[in-house]
Design a protein around this motif. Sequence first.
Motif, mmCIF file in Angstrom:
data_model
loop_
_atom_site.group_PDB
_atom_site.id
_atom_site.type_symbol
_atom_site.label_atom_id
_atom_site.label_comp_id
_atom_site.label_asym_id
_atom_site.label_seq_id
_atom_site.Cartn_x
_atom_site.Cartn_y
_atom_site.Cartn_z
ATOM 1 N N ASP A 75 64.620 44.266 23.064
ATOM 2 C CA ASP A 75 65.969 43.763 22.786
ATOM 3 C C ASP A 75 67.042 44.819 23.016
ATOM 4 N N ARG A 308 71.965 46.507 25.999
ATOM 5 C CA ARG A 308 72.648 45.447 25.261
ATOM 6 C C ARG A 308 73.804 46.040 24.454
ATOM 7 N N VAL A 472 65.411 37.978 16.845
ATOM 8 C CA VAL A 472 65.553 38.931 17.944
ATOM 9 C C VAL A 472 66.448 38.342 19.031
ATOM 10 N N ASP A 476 69.386 39.447 21.680
ATOM 11 C CA ASP A 476 69.007 39.477 23.097
ATOM 12 C C ASP A 476 68.623 38.064 23.530
#
Length: 509
Positions: A75, A308, A472, A476
């Motif tokens: 992620d 991210r 999660v 993501d």
Amino acid sequence: MKNNILKITLLLVLSVATSCKKQLLDQANPNTLPVSQFWLSESDAEKGVNAIYHMFYQNGGFNRWIYFRLDLTSDEGFSKSPWLELGDWTRFQYINYDFWEGNVNTFRDVYKAIYRCNQVLANVPKIEFADAKKKEELLGQAKFLRGFYYYYAAILWENVPVVLTPQTPTDMPAQATLPQVWAQVEKDLTEASTALPEQYTGVNIGRATKGAALAMLGKTYMQQHKWSEAKTAFDYLVTGAGKSYYDLVDFKENFRATMENNKESVFEIQFSNANQTAEGDGPSSNMGTNRTQFFAPRSIGWSDGQARNWMVTEFKKEKTIDNKIDPRLRYTLFYPQLEADFGDKIYGRSWQWDADEAWFKKYSRDYYRTNEDYYNEVNNRVIRYADVLLMYAEVQNELGQTSDAYQYVNRVRARSNMRPLATAYPAIGNDKTLFRDRLKMERELELCGESVRWADLKRWGDLDNQAAVDKVAERDPDFKNFVVGKNIRLPLPQVEVRNNTNLHQNPNY
């Protein structure tokens, strides 16, 4: 009689001629010696071990593609690569199990490294050494590296063959279960830890040490929730005889070429920009890493992988003791406000990318150049002491020793001028669950982009059920593609399954 003599003479001439031809043709190739002409001396043994280390420079492993599996699939990262199939392999959309860059190349290089380990372990015991300790250390390095590669095989594919002798092309090794793979990793690392020296000097700095073996062993136990065994392994580095060798250093120096193999390094891959050539096994092949070339921002590198943006938000949630932004953010990510927050440009440029983007900064060379290439010389700190301290805290918490675990988290936080954990988050107290939840974020803030997050998510059970995966996926969106019970592991390369009747494709593939 005369005819008989002539016949005998002719046969002798032909025999001698044939013998001469064989002797002329039967010459040793100095570049590719057969096994019968190698593994004869201490020098051969050293070369054999060095050949294992050289696998770090191959594309399938830590030179390039393994980061797509360990960092981008977690992620922390993702891919917007125009190479659609490459991007699909970071978002759990596996169509062609034989996709070279996403699966086959890494699987091949992992087993190529294991093959080299097995060569050393099969042949070096027969070589006479003037110094028996030197022989023991070389064998210990081979065991460490075999355990190291089987660790990553377990993390990525899980149900793989455990091969312990040099393979031949006709071998069809049996498929092992994940517990069987872990058992072999434990065995190799345990034996390596008793054979390896505590430290190296001179040109040998960077080879596997006792501390590296025990740290890897501790990681192995943790993935299996063997908390007591993990604590025993880590004790050497944290509270035992080895603790004097390790400490924390200036955070940024863990990701630059300016202070490599420092006290925080437990094991790091020795990269170099000396040979700016293609990757391979030749004496002048590239010994650098391609990671930053593939992860650097657009127009600086290929930009096939990026970070991210949620991590920037997490870094800014808690201020330092003197009310500043967590300084780790400065050296962890490139993000839109980097110049405003810290005065740093991105490879000498002001932000010119999308407002919601971020890029991995660790191991980049923006501190002295304005672009990247295939020859990055910055060592990869595979295991550093801050990671060990946080793992030790996690182990203590799982053993019900939460109050004792605080000190090791605080030691890492103090380096970045963050308040003690109990002061910043008093509600945690000695609650094991609350401590674990906070430790997850402590590991993220300290270790983001260091290829540990995928193993962390697996160990924490965050990929074991749909509810956990949904959480999660809030960070993501790629995890909306994640299938519980399937994508926890990669598919085996289909070419391996086709060629080995003892292999079966991983569950649900």
